[in-house]
Design an enzyme around this catalytic site. Structure first.
Site, PDB file in Angstrom:
ATOM      1  N   GLU A 190       9.645  33.720  16.454  1.00  0.00           N
ATOM      2  CA  GLU A 190       9.270  33.253  17.783  1.00  0.00           C
ATOM      3  C   GLU A 190      10.471  33.405  18.690  1.00  0.00           C
ATOM      4  OE1 GLU A 190       9.123  30.618  15.342  1.00  0.00           O
ATOM      5  OE2 GLU A 190       7.051  30.905  14.729  1.00  0.00           O
TER       6      GLU A 190
ATOM      7  N   TYR B  16      14.006  43.160  20.094  1.00  0.00           N
ATOM      8  CA  TYR B  16      13.101  43.219  18.946  1.00  0.00           C
ATOM      9  C   TYR B  16      12.092  44.357  19.092  1.00  0.00           C
ATOM     10  CZ  TYR B  16      14.955  38.827  17.157  1.00  0.00           C
ATOM     11  OH  TYR B  16      15.787  37.869  16.637  1.00  0.00           O
TER      12      TYR B  16
END
Length: 397
Positions: free
Chosen positions: A356, A368
């Site tokens: 998260e 990411y």
């Protein structure tokens, strides 16, 4: 589509078959050239925009204005027609076209160094390792001098031969440090400048591994600040590669309880990281977690500059915390930590990595995404102090 510099192009593919291509071969601005070029390509193939299933665009690196035009276009199409977007690295599109003949006693090398002109006597560059039909990037993309790229690639290849692919090969060949590579029989391949077909083929690979995105999460990969921002903020050079900085191979090692104090201090200097107590870090291993650090100096007297904490419950792994010291960011530390973790997870039969991240942490989300994670959902008001939604992301291994 590729609008990252003046050598742009548009192509329409059906799987890997190229139906039609348009090449930007004039000084016309992309703001007026792009959409008519798309129309010409569609018309030549007898198709309509509503027939297209994926919108693939080079997300950088390159010209701020050029990249923005392509990404704004595919964002609008995504919002109107609901079809997914493939954000493709222009450097990867260069790398997949490298032919790589054998080099003096070597088989075709698995290492590919891709580059193109970034102006100011610098190059946009990345190093990849071939894995079957795919490419695995080693570290982050960067803005470097030709000499830095040669040294950086040599460190990554660790003595192996390298395939060099570039839109601007003269910038490398003219570098004195290149002579050592040339003595091994290596050459710089001039890759075709029409990159749109290669971008489309990479988009198919992204689709196969659930790596597509949408207008909300699509992000440009400028690598360095656009010139307007640099001048406005008073910088004289790109912030990514300040004077005297080097791209280095970082040493990743397993976390030790003695690192707890340094990690707690580092996390405290990174407000976007999860804030745990020093005692929590000291008992990580006893709690079944796994952690890695990047440290400079000797094993006994090292300075921790980054860390990653995770836990594994097969077939999944979860990244719980990742932080890099503010003064060491954008030097490849986060990528080295992630690569170190992945190198352990893949042989351990981990099939999925998830995490998260705060919705406002666009830098982390972009990082990411570059490493093949995709957004899968959101958790409203997940974070406190301040209250904020979490973006859920995952990568399939």
């Amino acid at each position: 589509m590729d609008t990252c510099d003046g050598r742009g192009s548009v192509a329409l593919l059906d799987d890997e078959a190229v139906f039609a291509t348009a090449v930007h071969d004039s000084a016309e601005d992309y703001s007026t050239w792009l959409l008519p070029a798309v129309e010409r390509v569609l018309k030549a193939a007898g198709r309509k925009l509503t027939d297209v299933g994926i919108y693939a665009a080079a997300a950088g690196p390159g010209s701020f204005t050029g990249i923005r035009i392509a990404l704004t276009t595919v964002k609008a199409w995504n919002e109107v027609y609901g079809k997914p977007i493939a954000a493709v690295s222009r450097l990867e599109a260069l790398a997949i076209q490298a032919v790589g003949p054998g080099v003096k006693g070597f088989a075709v090398s698995p290492f590919v160094a891709a580059s193109c002109d970034a102006q100011r006597n610098q190059l946009y560059a990345a190093v990849y390792r071939r894995e079957g039909q795919s490419l695995h990037r080693l570290g982050d993309e960067a803005v470097v001098s030709p000499a830095e790229l040669i040294r950086w690639t040599a460190d990554r290849a660790a003595g192996a031969a390298v395939i060099w692919a570039s839109l601007d090969p003269d910038s490398l060949a003219a570098e004195p440090a290149w002579q050592e590579r040339a003595a091994k029989g290596e050459v710089v391949e001039r890759v075709p400048a029409v990159l749109a077909p290669a971008i489309g083929k990479i988009a198919l690979q992204l689709a196969a591994r659930n790596g597509l995105t949408d207008a909300l999460l699509l992000d440009a990969n400028y690598i360095r600040r656009p010139d307007a921002e640099v001048k406005w903020k008073g910088y004289s050079r790109p912030a990514v590669t300040p004077p005297g900085s080097k791209i280095v191979a970082h040493r990743v090692r397993a976390f030790q309880p003695a690192d707890a104090t340094a990690i707690a201090k580092l996390a405290a200097a990174s407000p976007e990281a999860a804030q745990w107590t020093e005692s929590s870090y000291a008992t990580l291993l006893d709690s079944g977690y796994r952690a890695w650090v990047v440290a400079s100096g000797s094993q006994d007297a090292s300075t921790v500059t980054g860390f990653l904490v995770a836990r594994t419950v097969l077939p999944d792994a979860e990244i719980l915390n990742l932080a890099v010291a503010p003064e060491n960011r954008r030097t490849g530390i986060a990528a080295a930590l992630l690569e170190g973790a992945l190198n352990e997870w893949e042989p351990a039969k981990v099939q999925r990595v998830y995490l998260e991240v705060r919705a406002s942490n666009t830098a982390a989300i972009s990082f990411y995404k570059k490493h093949l994670f995709r957004a899968t959902g959101a958790r409203p008001a997940y974070y406190q102090h301040p209250v904020e939604d979490a973006v859920l992301m995952e990568r399939l291994l």
